[in-house]
Write a protein that holds these residues in place. Structure first.
Motif, PDB file in Angstrom:
ATOM      1  N   ALA A  10       0.825  -1.209   0.000  1.00 31.51           N
ATOM      2  CA  ALA A  10       0.000   0.000   0.000  1.00 31.51           C
ATOM      3  C   ALA A  10       0.861   1.261   0.000  1.00 31.51           C
ATOM      4  CB  ALA A  10      -0.937  -0.010   1.206  1.00 31.51           C
ATOM      5  N   ALA A  11       1.969   1.258   0.731  1.00 32.48           N
ATOM      6  CA  ALA A  11       2.849   2.435   0.781  1.00 32.48           C
ATOM      7  C   ALA A  11       3.483   2.698  -0.579  1.00 32.48           C
ATOM      8  CB  ALA A  11       3.923   2.246   1.841  1.00 32.48           C
ATOM      9  N   ASP A  12       3.784   1.643  -1.327  1.00 31.14           N
ATOM     10  CA  ASP A  12       4.333   1.804  -2.681  1.00 31.14           C
ATOM     11  C   ASP A  12       3.310   2.442  -3.604  1.00 31.14           C
ATOM     12  OD1 ASP A  12       6.665   0.617  -1.845  1.00 31.14           O
ATOM     13  OD2 ASP A  12       6.323  -1.265  -2.916  1.00 31.14           O
ATOM     14  N   LEU A  13       2.086   1.944  -3.548  1.00 26.09           N
ATOM     15  CA  LEU A  13       1.033   2.500  -4.394  1.00 26.09           C
ATOM     16  C   LEU A  13       0.744   3.951  -4.022  1.00 26.09           C
ATOM     17  CD1 LEU A  13      -1.392  -0.562  -4.564  1.00 26.09           C
ATOM     18  CD2 LEU A  13       0.357   0.136  -6.227  1.00 26.09           C
ATOM     19  N   ALA A  14       0.825   4.270  -2.737  1.00 26.55           N
ATOM     20  CA  ALA A  14       0.612   5.652  -2.294  1.00 26.55           C
ATOM     21  C   ALA A  14       1.689   6.577  -2.848  1.00 26.55           C
ATOM     22  CB  ALA A  14       0.581   5.720  -0.770  1.00 26.55           C
ATOM     23  N   ALA A  15       2.941   6.122  -2.863  1.00 27.85           N
ATOM     24  CA  ALA A  15       4.033   6.944  -3.407  1.00 27.85           C
ATOM     25  C   ALA A  15       3.822   7.204  -4.889  1.00 27.85           C
ATOM     26  CB  ALA A  15       5.377   6.263  -3.157  1.00 27.85           C
ATOM     27  N   VAL A  16       3.420   6.183  -5.622  1.00 29.34           N
ATOM     28  CA  VAL A  16       3.148   6.349  -7.055  1.00 29.34           C
ATOM     29  C   VAL A  16       1.982   7.306  -7.255  1.00 29.34           C
ATOM     30  CG1 VAL A  16       2.374   5.170  -9.158  1.00 29.34           C
ATOM     31  CG2 VAL A  16       4.148   4.128  -7.712  1.00 29.34           C
ATOM     32  N   ARG A  17       0.922   7.161  -6.459  1.00 28.85           N
ATOM     33  CA  ARG A  17      -0.239   8.050  -6.560  1.00 28.85           C
ATOM     34  C   ARG A  17       0.149   9.492  -6.280  1.00 28.85           C
ATOM     35  NH1 ARG A  17      -2.707   6.635  -2.391  1.00 28.85           N
ATOM     36  NH2 ARG A  17      -3.516   4.689  -3.211  1.00 28.85           N
ATOM     37  N   ASP A  18       1.018   9.710  -5.286  1.00 33.33           N
ATOM     38  CA  ASP A  18       1.419  11.070  -4.925  1.00 33.33           C
ATOM     39  C   ASP A  18       2.053  11.814  -6.091  1.00 33.33           C
ATOM     40  OD1 ASP A  18       0.485  10.776  -2.342  1.00 33.33           O
ATOM     41  OD2 ASP A  18       2.478  10.503  -1.457  1.00 33.33           O
ATOM     42  N   LEU A  19       2.841  11.118  -6.897  1.00 31.36           N
ATOM     43  CA  LEU A  19       3.504  11.779  -8.023  1.00 31.36           C
ATOM     44  C   LEU A  19       2.770  11.545  -9.337  1.00 31.36           C
ATOM     45  CD1 LEU A  19       5.834  13.514  -8.998  1.00 31.36           C
ATOM     46  CD2 LEU A  19       7.207  11.425  -9.246  1.00 31.36           C
ATOM     47  N   GLY A  20       2.261  10.367  -9.542  1.00 33.38           N
ATOM     48  CA  GLY A  20       1.645  10.022 -10.816  1.00 33.38           C
ATOM     49  C   GLY A  20       0.172  10.329 -10.902  1.00 33.38           C
ATOM     50  N   GLY A  21      -0.491  10.363  -9.771  1.00 28.70           N
ATOM     51  CA  GLY A  21      -1.923  10.580  -9.755  1.00 28.70           C
ATOM     52  C   GLY A  21      -2.685   9.283  -9.977  1.00 28.70           C
ATOM     53  N   ALA A  22      -3.983   9.374  -9.813  1.00 31.50           N
ATOM     54  CA  ALA A  22      -4.841   8.212 -10.021  1.00 31.50           C
ATOM     55  C   ALA A  22      -4.735   7.758 -11.471  1.00 31.50           C
ATOM     56  CB  ALA A  22      -6.288   8.561  -9.676  1.00 31.50           C
ATOM     57  N   GLY A  23      -4.777   6.463 -11.644  1.00 32.32           N
ATOM     58  CA  GLY A  23      -4.727   5.895 -12.991  1.00 32.32           C
ATOM     59  C   GLY A  23      -3.347   5.471 -13.448  1.00 32.32           C
ATOM     60  N   THR A  24      -2.314   5.752 -12.659  1.00 31.11           N
ATOM     61  CA  THR A  24      -0.960   5.359 -13.038  1.00 31.11           C
ATOM     62  C   THR A  24      -0.812   3.840 -12.876  1.00 31.11           C
ATOM     63  OG1 THR A  24      -0.103   7.476 -12.251  1.00 31.11           O
ATOM     64  CG2 THR A  24       1.506   5.712 -12.616  1.00 31.11           C
ATOM     65  N   PRO A  25      -0.397   3.138 -13.940  1.00 31.07           N
ATOM     66  CA  PRO A  25      -0.233   1.686 -13.825  1.00 31.07           C
ATOM     67  C   PRO A  25       1.067   1.306 -13.120  1.00 31.07           C
ATOM     68  CG  PRO A  25       0.305   2.400 -16.047  1.00 31.07           C
ATOM     69  CD  PRO A  25      -0.174   3.623 -15.301  1.00 31.07           C
ATOM     70  N   VAL A  26       0.976   0.273 -12.281  1.00 27.68           N
ATOM     71  CA  VAL A  26       2.138  -0.303 -11.605  1.00 27.68           C
ATOM     72  C   VAL A  26       2.213  -1.767 -12.028  1.00 27.68           C
ATOM     73  CG1 VAL A  26       3.224  -0.855  -9.399  1.00 27.68           C
ATOM     74  CG2 VAL A  26       1.900   1.270  -9.649  1.00 27.68           C
ATOM     75  N   LEU A  27       3.276  -2.112 -12.730  1.00 24.19           N
ATOM     76  CA  LEU A  27       3.482  -3.481 -13.180  1.00 24.19           C
ATOM     77  C   LEU A  27       4.185  -4.259 -12.087  1.00 24.19           C
ATOM     78  CD1 LEU A  27       4.902  -2.445 -16.642  1.00 24.19           C
ATOM     79  CD2 LEU A  27       2.607  -3.307 -16.228  1.00 24.19           C
ATOM     80  N   LEU A  28       3.644  -5.393 -11.704  1.00 33.87           N
ATOM     81  CA  LEU A  28       4.245  -6.244 -10.691  1.00 33.87           C
ATOM     82  C   LEU A  28       4.802  -7.480 -11.389  1.00 33.87           C
ATOM     83  CD1 LEU A  28       4.676  -6.736  -7.627  1.00 33.87           C
ATOM     84  CD2 LEU A  28       2.534  -8.023  -7.676  1.00 33.87           C
TER      85      LEU A  28
END
Length: 116
Positions: A84-102
């Motif tokens: 969750a903390a990783d997704l929050a960091a991406v959201r903070d800079l990328g905004g909603a809708g930014t894809p994260v490939l796992l």
């Protein structure tokens, strides 16, 4: 998701993340691509006074380099899901809708999460 289904730029960040993990011998490798196409690559930071996941470190490197937004992120890990903390960091800079490939250690993308 198969390699052939990935956009070449997404395949690139997965490859960079995998390389960072292997090169540094850390549990995770990550890479992010900003809105200008620049990439930032990082591994897990595990110091006595500072603990950051690879994805948090990659986002911090992007911010420190002046990135204003993210297009995509990738993390290579043995974990089954992005933290969750990783997704929050991406959201903070990328905004909603930014894809994260796992992806797994072999580089195979297991899932894509779109941050909300």
């Amino acid at each position: 998701m198969t390699d052939s289904a990935l956009d070449p730029e997404d395949r690139k960040i997965v490859t960079l993340a995998r390389s960072a993990r292997a090169r540094n011998g850390v549990p995770e490798g990550a890479a992010v691509r900003d809105d200008t196409g620049r990439t930032y690559v990082a591994g897990t930071v595990a110091l006595a006074s500072l603990q950051l996941s690879a994805l948090q470190t990659a986002v911090a490197m992007a911010v420190a380099s002046g990135a204003k937004s993210l297009e995509a992120a990738a993390v290579v890990t043995e974990a089954d899901a992005a933290a969750a903390a990783d997704l929050a960091a991406v959201r903070d800079l990328g905004g909603a809708g930014t894809p994260v490939l796992l992806a797994g250690p072999d580089g195979a993308v297991r899932s894509t999460v779109t941050v909300d």
